[in-house]
Design a protein around this motif. Structure first.
Motif, PDB file in Angstrom:
ATOM      1  N   MET A   1       1.059  -1.144  -0.034  1.00 50.98           N
ATOM      2  CA  MET A   1       0.006   0.029   0.170  1.00 50.98           C
ATOM      3  C   MET A   1       0.830   1.220   0.237  1.00 50.98           C
ATOM      4  SD  MET A   1      -3.047  -0.888  -0.058  1.00 50.98           S
ATOM      5  CE  MET A   1      -4.519  -0.306   0.850  1.00 50.98           C
ATOM      6  N   GLY A   2       1.958   1.173   0.556  1.00 48.29           N
ATOM      7  CA  GLY A   2       3.033   2.389   0.688  1.00 48.29           C
ATOM      8  C   GLY A   2       3.273   2.684  -0.512  1.00 48.29           C
ATOM      9  N   SER A   3       3.818   1.770  -1.480  1.00 47.59           N
ATOM     10  CA  SER A   3       4.623   2.379  -2.510  1.00 47.59           C
ATOM     11  C   SER A   3       3.559   1.845  -3.979  1.00 47.59           C
ATOM     12  CB  SER A   3       5.630   1.326  -2.655  1.00 47.59           C
ATOM     13  OG  SER A   3       5.834   0.220  -2.021  1.00 47.59           O
ATOM     14  N   PHE A   4       2.706   1.223  -3.944  1.00 50.20           N
ATOM     15  CA  PHE A   4       2.075   0.961  -5.029  1.00 50.20           C
ATOM     16  C   PHE A   4       0.465   1.590  -4.799  1.00 50.20           C
ATOM     17  CE2 PHE A   4       5.437  -1.552  -7.159  1.00 50.20           C
ATOM     18  CZ  PHE A   4       5.971  -2.130  -6.143  1.00 50.20           C
ATOM     19  N   GLU A   5      -0.166   1.854  -6.054  1.00 50.47           N
ATOM     20  CA  GLU A   5      -1.367   2.140  -5.805  1.00 50.47           C
ATOM     21  C   GLU A   5      -2.410   0.838  -6.743  1.00 50.47           C
ATOM     22  OE1 GLU A   5      -1.876   5.802  -4.552  1.00 50.47           O
ATOM     23  OE2 GLU A   5      -3.552   4.514  -5.381  1.00 50.47           O
ATOM     24  N   LEU A   6      -3.127   0.138  -5.878  1.00 46.71           N
ATOM     25  CA  LEU A   6      -3.445  -1.051  -6.244  1.00 46.71           C
ATOM     26  C   LEU A   6      -5.157  -0.931  -6.264  1.00 46.71           C
ATOM     27  CD1 LEU A   6      -1.935  -3.570  -4.056  1.00 46.71           C
ATOM     28  CD2 LEU A   6      -1.715  -3.208  -6.456  1.00 46.71           C
ATOM     29  N   SER A   7      -5.570  -1.555  -7.121  1.00 51.54           N
ATOM     30  CA  SER A   7      -7.181  -1.422  -7.369  1.00 51.54           C
ATOM     31  C   SER A   7      -7.793  -2.842  -6.695  1.00 51.54           C
ATOM     32  CB  SER A   7      -7.431  -1.774  -8.890  1.00 51.54           C
ATOM     33  OG  SER A   7      -6.722  -2.762  -9.325  1.00 51.54           O
ATOM     34  N   PRO A   8      -8.880  -2.329  -6.410  1.00 51.21           N
ATOM     35  CA  PRO A   8      -9.635  -3.622  -5.243  1.00 51.21           C
ATOM     36  C   PRO A   8      -9.463  -5.015  -6.142  1.00 51.21           C
ATOM     37  CG  PRO A   8     -10.928  -1.728  -5.744  1.00 51.21           C
ATOM     38  CD  PRO A   8      -9.820  -1.228  -6.712  1.00 51.21           C
ATOM     39  N   GLU A   9      -9.457  -5.066  -7.740  1.00 47.84           N
ATOM     40  CA  GLU A   9      -9.457  -6.534  -8.222  1.00 47.84           C
ATOM     41  C   GLU A   9      -7.792  -7.032  -7.899  1.00 47.84           C
ATOM     42  OE1 GLU A   9     -12.034  -3.546  -9.938  1.00 47.84           O
ATOM     43  OE2 GLU A   9      -9.874  -4.002 -11.191  1.00 47.84           O
ATOM     44  N   LYS A  10      -7.251  -6.042  -7.904  1.00 50.39           N
ATOM     45  CA  LYS A  10      -5.626  -6.443  -7.724  1.00 50.39           C
ATOM     46  C   LYS A  10      -5.314  -6.886  -6.233  1.00 50.39           C
ATOM     47  CE  LYS A  10      -2.207  -6.364 -10.649  1.00 50.39           C
ATOM     48  NZ  LYS A  10      -1.169  -7.274 -10.815  1.00 50.39           N
ATOM     49  N   ILE A  11      -5.975  -6.260  -5.432  1.00 53.49           N
ATOM     50  CA  ILE A  11      -5.927  -6.644  -4.174  1.00 53.49           C
ATOM     51  C   ILE A  11      -6.666  -7.937  -3.864  1.00 53.49           C
ATOM     52  CG2 ILE A  11      -6.772  -5.911  -1.729  1.00 53.49           C
ATOM     53  CD1 ILE A  11      -6.396  -3.115  -2.373  1.00 53.49           C
ATOM     54  N   ALA A  12      -7.893  -8.000  -4.430  1.00 56.55           N
ATOM     55  CA  ALA A  12      -8.506  -9.442  -4.241  1.00 56.55           C
ATOM     56  C   ALA A  12      -7.443 -10.584  -4.869  1.00 56.55           C
ATOM     57  CB  ALA A  12      -9.529  -9.319  -4.848  1.00 56.55           C
ATOM     58  N   GLU A  13      -6.966 -10.119  -5.978  1.00 52.98           N
ATOM     59  CA  GLU A  13      -6.121 -11.308  -6.608  1.00 52.98           C
ATOM     60  C   GLU A  13      -4.792 -11.735  -5.531  1.00 52.98           C
ATOM     61  OE1 GLU A  13      -5.514 -10.198 -10.767  1.00 52.98           O
ATOM     62  OE2 GLU A  13      -3.511 -11.317 -10.423  1.00 52.98           O
ATOM     63  N   LEU A  14      -4.517 -10.692  -5.177  1.00 56.96           N
ATOM     64  CA  LEU A  14      -3.208 -10.979  -4.094  1.00 56.96           C
ATOM     65  C   LEU A  14      -3.504 -11.593  -3.053  1.00 56.96           C
ATOM     66  CD1 LEU A  14      -1.198  -7.297  -4.338  1.00 56.96           C
ATOM     67  CD2 LEU A  14      -0.326  -9.873  -4.962  1.00 56.96           C
ATOM     68  N   LYS A  15      -4.716 -11.089  -2.391  1.00 58.76           N
ATOM     69  CA  LYS A  15      -5.303 -11.959  -1.337  1.00 58.76           C
ATOM     70  C   LYS A  15      -5.432 -13.485  -1.641  1.00 58.76           C
ATOM     71  CE  LYS A  15      -7.001  -8.605   1.916  1.00 58.76           C
ATOM     72  NZ  LYS A  15      -8.259  -8.097   2.640  1.00 58.76           N
ATOM     73  N   ASN A  16      -5.947 -13.736  -2.588  1.00 61.18           N
ATOM     74  CA  ASN A  16      -6.034 -14.974  -3.088  1.00 61.18           C
ATOM     75  C   ASN A  16      -4.939 -15.725  -3.360  1.00 61.18           C
ATOM     76  OD1 ASN A  16      -8.020 -16.809  -3.420  1.00 61.18           O
ATOM     77  ND2 ASN A  16      -8.755 -15.869  -5.519  1.00 61.18           N
ATOM     78  N   LEU A  17      -3.954 -15.151  -3.753  1.00 61.71           N
ATOM     79  CA  LEU A  17      -2.681 -15.684  -4.135  1.00 61.71           C
ATOM     80  C   LEU A  17      -1.931 -16.093  -2.573  1.00 61.71           C
ATOM     81  CD1 LEU A  17      -0.448 -16.256  -6.083  1.00 61.71           C
ATOM     82  CD2 LEU A  17       0.532 -13.971  -5.515  1.00 61.71           C
ATOM     83  N   TYR A  18      -2.117 -15.277  -1.557  1.00 61.26           N
ATOM     84  CA  TYR A  18      -1.609 -15.532  -0.291  1.00 61.26           C
ATOM     85  C   TYR A  18      -2.547 -16.087   0.545  1.00 61.26           C
ATOM     86  CZ  TYR A  18       2.395 -12.339  -1.244  1.00 61.26           C
ATOM     87  OH  TYR A  18       3.566 -11.665  -1.797  1.00 61.26           O
ATOM     88  N   GLY A  19      -3.440 -16.658   0.060  1.00 63.77           N
ATOM     89  CA  GLY A  19      -4.356 -17.390   0.724  1.00 63.77           C
ATOM     90  C   GLY A  19      -4.989 -16.699   2.040  1.00 63.77           C
ATOM     91  N   LEU A  20      -5.304 -15.122   1.996  1.00 58.76           N
ATOM     92  CA  LEU A  20      -5.874 -14.636   2.913  1.00 58.76           C
ATOM     93  C   LEU A  20      -7.256 -14.570   2.643  1.00 58.76           C
ATOM     94  CD1 LEU A  20      -3.067 -11.840   3.110  1.00 58.76           C
ATOM     95  CD2 LEU A  20      -3.616 -13.649   4.637  1.00 58.76           C
ATOM     96  N   ASN A  21      -7.861 -15.176   1.852  1.00 55.87           N
ATOM     97  CA  ASN A  21      -9.307 -14.946   1.710  1.00 55.87           C
ATOM     98  C   ASN A  21     -10.014 -16.128   2.592  1.00 55.87           C
ATOM     99  OD1 ASN A  21     -10.014 -12.767  -0.078  1.00 55.87           O
ATOM    100  ND2 ASN A  21      -9.746 -13.838  -1.714  1.00 55.87           N
ATOM    101  N   ASN A  22      -9.465 -17.100   2.798  1.00 53.70           N
ATOM    102  CA  ASN A  22     -10.192 -18.105   3.637  1.00 53.70           C
ATOM    103  C   ASN A  22     -10.745 -17.666   4.660  1.00 53.70           C
ATOM    104  OD1 ASN A  22      -9.283 -19.851   1.303  1.00 53.70           O
ATOM    105  ND2 ASN A  22      -7.525 -20.466   2.490  1.00 53.70           N
ATOM    106  N   GLY A  23     -11.504 -18.441   5.160  1.00 57.89           N
ATOM    107  CA  GLY A  23     -12.118 -18.228   6.763  1.00 57.89           C
ATOM    108  C   GLY A  23     -10.900 -18.559   7.628  1.00 57.89           C
ATOM    109  N   ILE A  24     -11.077 -18.030   9.014  1.00 56.16           N
ATOM    110  CA  ILE A  24     -10.074 -18.469   9.955  1.00 56.16           C
ATOM    111  C   ILE A  24      -9.769 -19.770   9.983  1.00 56.16           C
ATOM    112  CG2 ILE A  24      -9.385 -18.168  12.137  1.00 56.16           C
ATOM    113  CD1 ILE A  24     -10.541 -15.297  12.195  1.00 56.16           C
ATOM    114  N   VAL A  25     -10.968 -20.593  10.153  1.00 55.14           N
ATOM    115  CA  VAL A  25     -10.795 -22.008  10.550  1.00 55.14           C
ATOM    116  C   VAL A  25     -10.408 -22.722   9.526  1.00 55.14           C
ATOM    117  CG1 VAL A  25     -11.964 -24.027  11.415  1.00 55.14           C
ATOM    118  CG2 VAL A  25     -12.612 -21.591  12.319  1.00 55.14           C
ATOM    119  N   THR A  26     -10.766 -22.285   8.346  1.00 53.14           N
ATOM    120  CA  THR A  26     -10.300 -23.148   7.130  1.00 53.14           C
ATOM    121  C   THR A  26      -8.596 -22.794   6.991  1.00 53.14           C
ATOM    122  OG1 THR A  26     -12.177 -21.589   6.255  1.00 53.14           O
ATOM    123  CG2 THR A  26     -11.588 -23.799   4.859  1.00 53.14           C
ATOM    124  N   GLY A  27      -8.399 -21.307   6.894  1.00 55.77           N
ATOM    125  CA  GLY A  27      -7.128 -21.162   7.009  1.00 55.77           C
ATOM    126  C   GLY A  27      -6.188 -21.969   8.031  1.00 55.77           C
TER     127      GLY A  27
END
Lengths: 322, 314, 304
Positions: free
Chosen positions: A40-66
């Protein structure tokens, strides 16, 4: 005896799983996470990009699933891939762990030996020497570690110029020197950090050993041993030391996790390539796989440490066994 | 007869809050080789302090004056003679052993130190032999101290002292936790030991057995030895008022009476150096007894009482 | 012959009674209290002169800028630090912050630990086991990584100064009460099985009465002996965190904060006034607490 051990190991596993889950939940519930910190500091990210990154890092799952996914991975031996540099967490930790372990272990052994020697020499005496030892311990315990470290650096590096400032190995030696000179160089680099650790750490052992020794020396069997003809030194070696070692054992068990987590402050100060410095860098950025693996390591070591304390206690004190 | 142990004006005083507590007050005694001496007296009269004084391991708050001579040279360094020449058996058996080490290793220690050339089998044989003498089985060696009763531990202590074959045995209440059978056995063994040329100093509460087995008896009161005579004579003719009182309490003497007499009161703590210690409880006291100065007497047998001061035949 | 007997005995006793020293506080306690008193004096009185501006702003009142790492002078008693702030007043204000912080943390840890330890010790059985499991779990969490995470969170969030301190306090105490809980539970278990409790129970006292009048008075000395050591430890941890930049931050001064001057070897070599007074103050306060703890322990042993 084995039943007792079994119960402890079982409770230990429960504790490890519970604490790991707590950690994971905490990390996931944080309002800011890795993506925001790094990008967030250095890049400007669109929400889709954020969602994509989150998916990549596995941060989209629920807590228990994760958590379940992570735990499954751990059971297989896969500790995940670090967010920061994409390497396997197991590899990263495996690189730096031996160094930290070696440093902390040598410091611990030296602390114990020093504390023992000091305690034995001040048994039940009210001389100036024992008072001096007490004042010395007071000073060493009450100064922050980094202060001692910095003063050492000032004295020995800038002042007297005997020991190198930081790092573990001189670059020249690493490339050009042979094995012997490399080993010697490493030892030279490690002298100051170990010394600092010893000074900062021997105080608590000294206190408990000394009070235990004083109690033990007043017991009847010490007198009986002397009446049989054993000299003062021999009675201390054969009887007093063995009976006054219990606080040390508890302390060793309690210190097992810190052997593995590295002495964060000292390593930061001296820029040593150990686990402490590494974790300092990674933890600030919420690198979930690394943090989880690190905490798993420490929690396991804590549990093992307390079991180890109990075992050692039973070894040294036969009454517990029956 | 050879003189082996000599107390020359030996006193011990402890520094306490209330002043200097005198535990042992100017003891002059000569002990010869082959003696079997019993020192008897009430609780608190300084017997255990005397044993501490003999051992040389004197605590820091205690002042010692006078000398103890062993073999005509004064005792200075306890490590040189403890165990081999003078062996001391301490009072309490319950705490006398290190709870974390097996009995075998603890009793071996003395043997290892003083007879370093014995092999392991010889040591085991010797230990088994002495333990059997005291009616103990050999497998007591494999146990830890907390698994054994007080009586067994006491016998192990006595056996381990005798194993070292010392020239003098000082036993502080060795029969306290033992049943009658064992008491007789232990005192008999001491007697045989004394007859073979060694010295045994027995400190006990058990007055009857002391008279039965020992050859000489010393009566101690408030840190002083008030009477010292062969046991038979002392039993028939006690001279000091305290001895008279003690002997009159024994059931053997009072065979037909219903209630046994007692010696009233207890031993007081002593802070002054002169005067008869038994002054406050003595039924025969006189005016001069309060300021009676005890002169050092090296006669073999003596009575330390003002009433007998004038007797020339002692 | 002189009559030395009875008179001597009794008169000697009288003389000796006067010699008995009745010392209520031993040497360590005295020194500890003295040091602590002086530190508190410094920390309470000096900030009252309302020099808050000196420690927070970089410029003088008339607008001129201040020198960085200025040596001690009459204007700035201990010189200035890396941002031109007066070190002397920072010490005093920082002392307030650090001491208050430590105090609050130890109190809340004590409170939490007391409740949990007491409940576990008294009820025993199932509840005891569960509470001990929970305690073990909290014990397992490594402290420094936790503080780093907290600092990371606060980085993102930017709470106000006061809120930041409160969050730090909460995190500290929530993960630091395990020691007290263990200690209190252990002591209660020790005392619960002793005979005088059974005697109190059979004589018909209600449970609360037993607890308050019999058990707590025996436990309190043990706990009181441990508290000063805990103070010292929390203080040292706070200074370590300040050094790493994870604890109390700008613009609040705190002793740990001021020690971050030590991260730079150049500063250490050339400007000793930037860190030595702080270190000395920390040393004095920690030693004062340590001495208090040791003195309390000695007094306890004497009474036993």
């Amino acid at each position: 005896m084995t039943k007792f051990l079994f119960k402890r190991i079982l409770t230990g596993i429960v504790i490890i799983i519970g604490v790991s889950f707590l950690q994971y939940a905490l990390l996931r519930l944080l309002p800011s996470d890795f993506i925001e910190k790094q990008f967030m500091g250095s890049f400007e990210l669109s929400p889709e990009k954020i969602a994509e990154l989150k998916n990549l890092y596995g941060l989209n799952n629920g807590i228990v699933t994760g958590f379940a996914l992570w735990f499954k991975g751990v059971l297989k031996g896969d500790f995940g891939i670090s967010f920061t540099d994409g390497r396997k967490v197991a590899e990263i930790i495996g690189e730096k762990l031996p160094f930290s372990f070696f440093l902390s272990l040598s410091a611990l052994l030296a602390e114990l030996a020093f504390a023992f020697a000091l305690a034995v020499s001040s048994i039940n005496k009210k001389s100036y020497k024992s008072k001096f030892a007490e004042v010395l311990t007071l000073l060493c315990m009450c100064l922050p570690t980094f202060f001692i470290g910095s003063v050492m650096q000032l004295l020995l590096f800038s002042g007297l110029k005997i020991l190198p400032l930081s790092g573990a190995l001189n670059a020249k030696n690493y490339i050009l020197g042979n094995k012997a000179s490399r080993i010697f160089d490493v030892i030279l680099h490690l002298l100051m950090p170990v010394f600092v650790l010893i000074i900062a750490g021997f105080g608590r052992y000294f206190k408990s050993i000394k009070s235990n020794l004083n109690t033990v020396m007043k017991e009847r069997y010490i007198l009986n041993a002397r009446l049989k003809g054993l000299s003062y030194k021999e009675t201390i070696k054969k009887h007093a030391l063995k009976n006054s070692i219990t606080p040390v054992l508890t302390a060793i068990g309690g210190n097992l996790p810190s052997l593995f987590s590295g002495a964060m402050i000292t390593e930061t100060l001296f820029s040593l390539p150990g686990l402490g410095l590494l974790s300092y860098e990674r933890l600030m950025s919420c690198d979930i796989p690394f943090v989880m693996a690190f905490n798993l390591l420490i929690t396991t070591m804590t549990v093992l440490g307390s079991i180890l304390s109990d075992i050692l206690y039973a070894v040294f004190n036969p009454q517990v066994r029956f | 007869m050879e003189e082996i142990l000599k107390f020359k004006n030996f006193s011990m005083a402890y520094n306490t809050n209330k002043g200097k507590l005198i535990a042992v007050n100017k003891i002059n005694l000569s002990i010869f080789k082959g003696d079997y001496i019993a020192i008897i007296g009430e609780s608190g009269c300084g017997k255990s302090s005397l044993v501490t004084g003999i051992s040389g391991l004197i605590p820091k708050n205690c002042e010692v004056s006078g000398e103890i001579e062993y073999n005509k040279s004064s005792i200075k360094n306890p490590d040189k003679f403890l165990g081999k020449d003078i062996s001391i058996i301490m009072q309490e058996p319950m705490n006398a052993f290190n709870p974390t080490i097996k009995i075998l290793k603890q009793t071996e220690e003395g043997l290892k130190k003083h007879y370093p050339f014995m092999t392991k089998e010889e040591r085991l044989k010797r230990m088994a032999f002495f333990l059997n003498k005291f009616y103990l089985e050999g497998d007591v060696l494999r146990k830890y101290p907390f698994q054994l009763s007080g009586g067994i531990k006491q016998r192990i202590l006595i056996a381990s002292s005798m194993m070292l074959n010392p020239k003098i045995i000082v036993a502080d209440e060795p029969t306290a936790s033992l049943d009658l059978d064992n008491v007789k056995n232990v005192l008999n063994i001491f007697k045989i030991y004394a007859e073979s040329g060694n010295t045994v100093i027995l400190i006990t509460h058990d007055i009857l057995n002391a008279f039965k087995f020992a050859s000489k008896v010393a009566v101690m009161y408030a840190g002083e030895i008030v009477e010292y005579k062969p046991s038979g004579e002392m039993f028939k003719n006690p001279e000091h008022p305290y001895t008279k009182a003690l002997i009159s309490c024994l059931p053997a003497v009072n065979k037909n009476k219903k209630f046994l007499p007692v010696v009233d009161g207890t031993v007081e703590e002593r802070y002054f150096e002169s005067g008869c210690p038994f002054y406050n409880r003595c039924p025969l006291k006189k005016e001069e007894c309060g300021s009676y100065f005890k002169e050092p007497l090296f006669n073999e047998y003596f009575v330390s009482c003002y009433l007998y001061k004038q007797r020339k035949d002692l | 012959m002189k009559k030395i007997h009875s008179n001597n005995y009794y008169s000697k006793l009288k003389k000796d009674k006067n010699k008995i020293k009745k010392e209520k506080l031993n040497l360590k306690l005295k020194i500890g209290f003295l040091l602590l008193f002086f530190v508190l004096l410094f920390v309470i009185i000096v900030p009252m002169t309302d020099k808050v501006k000196d420690i927070q702003y970089f410029t003088n009142e008339n607008g001129s800028s201040r020198l960085v790492y200025d040596f001690p002078s009459f204007k700035h008693l201990l010189g200035t630090d890396a941002h031109g702030r007066d070190i002397f007043y920072r010490l005093a204000f920082g002392g307030r912050v650090t001491l208050a912080f430590t105090f609050v943390i130890v109190l809340s840890e004590l409170f939490l630990g007391f409740i949990i330890g007491s409940v576990a010790g008294f009820t025993g059985g199932f509840i005891d086991r569960i509470l001990m499991q929970i305690t073990d779990m909290f014990n397992c969490i490594p402290f420094l990584p936790l503080m780093m995470l907290t600092a990371g969170i606060m980085d993102r969030f930017n709470p106000g100064d006061f809120q930041r301190i409160v969050i730090l306090c909460v995190v500290y105490s929530v993960f630091g009460w395990t020691g007290f809980a263990r200690l209190i539970r252990g002591e209660i278990l020790n005392v619960k099985n002793k005979d005088f409790i059974a005697a109190a129970k059979t004589s018909g006292l209600s449970n609360i009465r037993i607890v308050v009048n019999h058990i707590y008075p025996v436990i309190f000395p043990q706990i009181i002996a441990v508290i000063p050591f805990h103070f010292a430890r929390v203080m040292l941890t706070e200074s370590a965190l300040g050094f790493l930049g994870l604890g109390i931050r700008y613009p609040n001064p705190s002793w740990g904060n001021m020690l971050d001057a030590m991260r730079n070897l150049f500063v250490i070599k050339n400007y000793p006034f930037a860190y030595i007074p702080v270190a000395i103050l920390i040393l004095i306060t920690t030693s004062a607490f340590w001495l208090l703890g040791e003195g309390a322990k000695e007094k306890l042993q004497k009474n036993k």
